[in-house]
Design an enzyme around this catalytic site. Sequence first.
Site, PDB file in Angstrom:
ATOM      1  N   GLU A  21       8.907  15.188  -8.655  1.00  0.00           N
ATOM      2  CA  GLU A  21       8.379  14.280  -9.656  1.00  0.00           C
ATOM      3  C   GLU A  21       7.734  15.091 -10.769  1.00  0.00           C
ATOM      4  O   GLU A  21       7.202  16.172 -10.529  1.00  0.00           O
ATOM      5  CB  GLU A  21       7.384  13.300  -9.048  1.00  0.00           C
ATOM      6  CG  GLU A  21       6.093  13.889  -8.543  1.00  0.00           C
ATOM      7  CD  GLU A  21       6.146  14.477  -7.144  1.00  0.00           C
ATOM      8  OE1 GLU A  21       5.102  14.972  -6.698  1.00  0.00           O
ATOM      9  OE2 GLU A  21       7.214  14.489  -6.503  1.00  0.00           O
ATOM     10  N   ASN A  81       0.860  -1.181   0.000  1.00  0.00           N
ATOM     11  CA  ASN A  81       0.000   0.000   0.000  1.00  0.00           C
ATOM     12  C   ASN A  81       0.891   1.224   0.000  1.00  0.00           C
ATOM     13  O   ASN A  81       1.672   1.424   0.937  1.00  0.00           O
ATOM     14  CB  ASN A  81      -0.892   0.008   1.242  1.00  0.00           C
ATOM     15  CG  ASN A  81      -1.855  -1.151   1.233  1.00  0.00           C
ATOM     16  OD1 ASN A  81      -2.727  -1.219   0.381  1.00  0.00           O
ATOM     17  ND2 ASN A  81      -1.672  -2.079   2.161  1.00  0.00           N
ATOM     18  N   SER A 137       5.134  14.116   0.807  1.00  0.00           N
ATOM     19  CA  SER A 137       5.790  15.236   0.132  1.00  0.00           C
ATOM     20  C   SER A 137       7.252  14.893  -0.067  1.00  0.00           C
ATOM     21  O   SER A 137       7.664  13.757   0.131  1.00  0.00           O
ATOM     22  CB  SER A 137       5.590  16.531   0.913  1.00  0.00           C
ATOM     23  OG  SER A 137       6.176  16.436   2.177  1.00  0.00           O
ATOM     24  N   SER A 138       8.050  15.859  -0.401  1.00  0.00           N
ATOM     25  CA  SER A 138       9.312  15.564  -1.061  1.00  0.00           C
ATOM     26  C   SER A 138      10.574  15.793  -0.240  1.00  0.00           C
ATOM     27  O   SER A 138      11.580  16.185  -0.789  1.00  0.00           O
ATOM     28  CB  SER A 138       9.371  16.412  -2.322  1.00  0.00           C
ATOM     29  OG  SER A 138       9.057  17.743  -2.007  1.00  0.00           O
TER      30      SER A 138
END
Length: 153
Positions: free
Chosen positions: A91, A32, A37-38
Amino acid sequence: MRIAIVSGNDEGPTKLNAFDNALTQAGIGDVNLIKVSSMLAGNAKIEKLPKLKAGAMVNCVLSEVTSDNPGDEITAVIALAIGEKLGCVVETSGINKDNDELIKEAEEMVRYMMEKRNVEIKEMLVEYSTTKVKNIASVVSSVVYLNDDIIEG
């Protein structure tokens, strides 16, 4: 912090099946995924993706695109920069866009994020997956956040 960078692409009879097949090809189809966020911890360690426990809750940054238009070229890109204090991940994806332009865009975005935080880049990596759609296809690229709780064995 430990991370793995993966990518995959595949076809399927539906958009959902194509996406699932691309995730499976990338090694993250049986878990799953929790999109985060990054941000990365400083000096993050990049490892090969280990076998993950089926059904595990796995944090990731995910780039993906799916198309059912035969002839489309689809691309999913992940770029990451690691510094001493922290790291950043971005991304991007595209349909019928030049791969080099998408990679450049991702590199510029992650470089900007690091500069905005006044963090010197020690390492930068780009991972991408691209394919030409035959019927229905999906591509994925992902940074997977690893911890012992999600690793099989």
